[in-house]
Write a protein that holds these residues in place. Structure first.
Motif, mmCIF file in Angstrom:
data_model
loop_
_atom_site.group_PDB
_atom_site.id
_atom_site.type_symbol
_atom_site.label_atom_id
_atom_site.label_comp_id
_atom_site.label_asym_id
_atom_site.label_seq_id
_atom_site.Cartn_x
_atom_site.Cartn_y
_atom_site.Cartn_z
ATOM 1 N N VAL A 44 10.422 60.390 -2.285
ATOM 2 C CA VAL A 44 9.623 59.878 -3.390
ATOM 3 C C VAL A 44 9.816 60.786 -4.593
ATOM 4 N N ASP A 46 8.853 59.550 -8.017
ATOM 5 C CA ASP A 46 7.981 59.176 -9.128
ATOM 6 C C ASP A 46 7.028 58.099 -8.631
ATOM 7 N N MET A 47 6.267 57.575 -9.530
ATOM 8 C CA MET A 47 5.376 56.484 -9.173
ATOM 9 C C MET A 47 6.198 55.236 -8.875
ATOM 10 N N PRO A 48 5.620 54.271 -8.113
ATOM 11 C CA PRO A 48 6.344 53.031 -7.837
ATOM 12 C C PRO A 48 6.747 52.313 -9.121
ATOM 13 N N GLY A 50 8.932 53.115 -11.313
ATOM 14 C CA GLY A 50 9.049 54.005 -12.450
ATOM 15 C C GLY A 50 10.235 53.654 -13.319
ATOM 16 N N THR A 60 12.757 53.800 -10.165
ATOM 17 C CA THR A 60 12.293 53.896 -8.783
ATOM 18 C C THR A 60 11.862 52.528 -8.287
ATOM 19 N N HIS A 62 9.482 50.249 -5.106
ATOM 20 C CA HIS A 62 8.073 50.104 -4.757
ATOM 21 C C HIS A 62 7.514 51.327 -4.042
ATOM 22 N N GLY A 64 8.521 54.420 -4.936
ATOM 23 C CA GLY A 64 8.709 55.553 -5.829
ATOM 24 C C GLY A 64 10.010 56.288 -5.531
#
Length: 815
Positions: A44, A46-48, A50, A60, A62, A64
């Motif tokens: 992972v 970053d955020m989903p 991204g 990124t 789902h 991340g």
């Protein structure tokens, strides 16, 4: 050099190279991707969903995780699983399809029924059921993909194998007792490989699609594993937030599919397109001719001329015969008249016009339309011109449909064409398949199909080579009548000068690709001016038959009470034969009378017969697979067609070495090579011919190699099926002289099936007349030809052309 050339631009090779490069790059990227990935597929970052940039250049997904890393990691499983499933499906489906085609009967029927059941199920349902039965994951999806591909592969391989099994070289291998695996692996597979390779490319595309679909449905790799199909499934809800998470794996699958499809299309083109070229030499053509050829030159890749400056015209209602030795260019000229140039040859000069329109260089669609309006063509080998799965009515009906004949008119047109070719037009005959016809009947069906649309030009390539004299004479008489009643002009490729004398208006003698003589048929055949013409005429004049070889010892072959059936039909009834060492029995008779079936019974290729066959006093089983190696060695077959009797993928030396290894296992490699050289010299060839492929031999040379292959086994009986029917007169004369020399020097007995009465006249010995499945008359050649006792024999002799004389009477004067 004239401007009217037929040289196709080499565009397909760069396209194939480009497609291959793209496909190879996609596959390599998929296989090597995990090593190139900058991050772990589940790491992972970053955020989903991204945005792009930084450590995640494609953003990124789902989870991340880095889209680029998961893309690079996820292609390997798709490619490996697709290739593995394809390999398994082809191994299983290929084995079933080839074995079913070779064995036939119930195995073939059950294989087809099983394939039909699987094909009747929707692919999605078959995929889902198989995955449920085997479990999710790579193993389940791979198995399901193989099951989805399996039934279609069976049908493709079976159809390809059935077509390959029609060749004489396959029958020759079966007749000498080769095992099933050898026939399939060495005789069938090498020649079916191009078709199967193209099909495998198509199936690979299908495998990728099925595996991707399974992953998209969640049947394949399970989260958090990286897989292109799974990536599309997992990220479809975030398509508006991070489209690259879906677009990148979708693009990878698309590139893989498109490059594979393009490679198959370019590597296995249906037909090469040619540029249209204008014809500036209009004034040089005869506007009243159906066919005009001007300075036509065709060469091989090495620059050798197959046709060299050929010039001729053919007027409506005229019959022009092309004669000459093997390799003189007759068939090449006939095909060029239709705008066809055989692979490996190129037009380097000249032009051809059909019905006033140029044919060389036309695009394929325009060329097909032109030929559809004006041409009919009958090739030399009817096995290649008739589709094996179409019935007689369908064969001819397809020709009419392609030429836009209304459907309501086709049935009567089909029957009329059959009657014109002297064939039955009853419903039972209309329902027959090609394998249910004799060789002569197949040839006449091909002629009927060519005549059905009433062409302006009819091109006949050795149309009577498989016909008995009576049928041939009737067939050519029908062609003559059709021509006289406003029918087509005819370009006739022929080697039978006597038939040419009866039917043709003019004759053109070809030698070395040139027309060395042309004129009225009576003039050219009576007083040939060229050396090639004199050789042709002299080679067909037959003197008195040679004195029979004195029979010695007990019969080497005895056949008693042979009754053969094909399904519910009796094709041979009560046949009795006996041959002593050195004896020669020629079997003649009308087409469809059972001559070839008789040979197939003797070789064991047709096992549906009763009676008793003995070799050297020992009983022989009806079927070839039930015969021992020693019996198979003693009875050898020389097939009919020299073009088809040798496997085109095998060198001559390999073709001769195989029976030596089969029947003489004590020979080491050096001894085999020495024996191959001896056999080649025995049939009048040189050791250098051992390194050639059949395509590098003339018709006469191929027939000599087929004879040497039969002699390699050390047989006591040779079975010759129309051994000279496809040869020009000089070559046929030398082959017959060789056969006569072999039986006199080595004592081998011969059964020679022929429709040409000059063959027994040259060989001597005994003659049997076979008609309607029974022997109507038998005796010495001299007696039967001089005083026939049966109406069938008398009809055959009466139908035999009278120029030149077929046989001299006992007083030494021509009849």
């Amino acid at each position: 050099m004239t401007p009217h050339m037929d040289q196709a631009p080499p565009k397909r090779r760069p396209r194939a190279a480009l497609a291959g490069t793209v496909l190879a790059a996609a596959v390599l990227l998929a296989l090597a991707g995990p090593a190139l990935a900058p991050h772990g597929p589940g790491q992972v970052l970053d955020m989903p969903y991204g945005p792009t940039g930084g450590a995640a250049p494609l953003g990124t997904d789902h989870l991340g995780a880095d889209v680029l890393s998961r893309f690079l990691t996820g292609g390997r499983s798709l490619v490996l699983l697709s290739l593995g499933a394809l390999a398994v499906a082809y191994l299983a489906g290929g084995a079933v399809g080839m074995t079913a085609a070779l064995r036939g009967g119930r195995l073939d029927a059950w294989s087809l029924r099983a394939a039909d059941v699987l094909l009747s199920l929707p692919g999605f349902l078959l995929l889902s059921v198989t995955v449920v039965a085997t479990g999710r994951g790579a193993l389940g999806v791979g198995t399901a993909t193989a099951v989805v591909l399996f039934p279609e592969i069976i049908r493709v391989v079976r159809a390809t194998t059935l077509q390959a099994l029609q060749h004489d070289y396959v029958e020759a291998a079966s007749a000498r007792g080769e095992r099933t695996w050898y026939v399939l692996a060495r005789e069938v597979l090498p020649n079916a490989a191009p078709v199967l390779a193209a099909d495998a490319g198509v199936r690979f595309v299908g495998a990728v699609f099925v595996v991707s679909t399974a992953s998209f449905l969640g049947y394949g790799a399970q989260p958090p594993a990286a897989d292109w199909g799974l990536m599309i499934l997992e990220n479809r809800d975030g398509l508006s937030l991070q489209p690259l998470a879906v677009a990148v794996p979708a693009a990878g699958i698309l590139v893989l599919l498109l490059s594979a499809n393009l490679l198959v299309d370019t590597a296995f083109p249906a037909a090469a397109r040619r540029k249209r070229r204008t014809d500036s030499a209009v004034a040089d053509f005869d506007p009243g001719s159906v066919l005009s050829v001007r300075e036509l030159t065709v060469r091989t890749p090495t620059g050798a001329a197959v046709l060299d400056g050929v010039r001729l015209d053919l007027a409506p209602g005229r019959i022009l015969a092309l004669v000459g030795a093997s390799g003189s260019g007759k068939t090449t000229l006939a095909l060029a008249a239709l705008g066809e140039i055989r692979p490996g040859l190129a037009v380097t000069g000249g032009s051809v016009r059909l019905a006033g329109e140029p044919v060389l260089g036309l695009p394929q669609r325009a060329l097909r339309r032109l030929r559809g309006r004006h041409c009919g063509y009958v090739p030399q080998d009817p096995r290649t011109s008739l589709a094996p799965t179409l019935r007689v009515a369908e064969q001819i009906g397809e020709f009419l449909r392609a030429r836009a004949v209304p459907k309501t008119e086709r049935p009567e047109r089909v029957r009329a064409a059959l009657r014109a070719a002297r064939l039955p037009d009853d419903p039972a005959f209309l329902r027959r398949l090609p394998h249910q016809l004799s060789g002569g009947q197949r040839q006449r069906v091909a002629l009927a199909a060519a005549l059905a649309h009433r062409p302006d030009l009819l091109v006949l390539d050795e149309p009577t080579s498989a016909l008995d004299p009576a049928t041939a004479r009737a067939l050519l008489a029908d062609v003559r009548r059709l021509r006289a009643d406003g029918g087509p002009a005819v370009l006739l490729v022929a080697h039978d000068l006597a038939q040419v004398a009866e039917v043709a208006d003019e004759v053109a003698v070809l030698d070395g690709g040139r027309v060395v003589e042309r004129g009225p048929v009576a003039q050219v055949l009576a007083r040939p001016a060229s050396a090639a013409g004199k050789l042709l005429v002299d080679s067909v004049r037959v003197t008195a038959p040679p004195k029979a070889v004195a029979a010695s010892g007990a019969p080497v072959l005895e056949l008693t009470g042979l009754t053969a059936r094909r399904g519910d039909t009796t094709v041979l009834d009560g046949i009795d034969l006996a041959l002593a060492p050195g004896d020669c029995l020629s079997v003649v008779g009308p087409s469809g009378g059972g001559k070839t079936t008789l040979l197939r019974c003797l070789t064991g290729l047709h096992s549906q017969w009763t009676g008793e066959l003995r070799l050297g006093g020992e009983p022989v089983a009806p079927g070839v697979r039930a015969r021992g190696r020693a019996q198979l060695r003693r009875l050898q077959l020389v097939p009919q067609d020299p073009q088809d009797s040798l496997n085109p993928r095998h060198r001559v030396g390999a073709a001769l070495a195989r029976p030596l290894r089969l029947y003489r296992p004590e020979l080491d490699a050096a001894a085999v090579r020495a024996e191959v050289r001896r056999l080649l010299e025995r049939v009048g060839l040189t050791p250098e011919h051992a390194e050639r492929y059949p395509s590098g031999l003339s018709g006469g040379q191929r027939q000599r190699v087929a004879l040497a292959r039969a002699l390699a086994a050390g047989p006591e009986v040779l079975l010759c099926d129309e051994a000279t029917s496809a040869l020009d007169p000089p070559t046929a004369a030398t082959v017959l002289a060789l056969l006569d020399e072999l039986r006199r020097e080595s004592g081998v007995a011969m059964v020679v099936v022929t429709h040409d009465l000059t063959v027994p006249a040259r060989l001597g010995g005994h003659l049997a007349v076979l008609a309607d499945g029974t022997i109507r008359e038998a005796g010495t050649v001299e007696r039967v030809l001089a005083a026939p006792a049966d109406p069938v024999t008398a009809a055959l002799l009466a139908a035999a052309p009278g120029l030149p004389a077929l046989v001299s009477d006992p007083r030494g004067t021509a009849p």
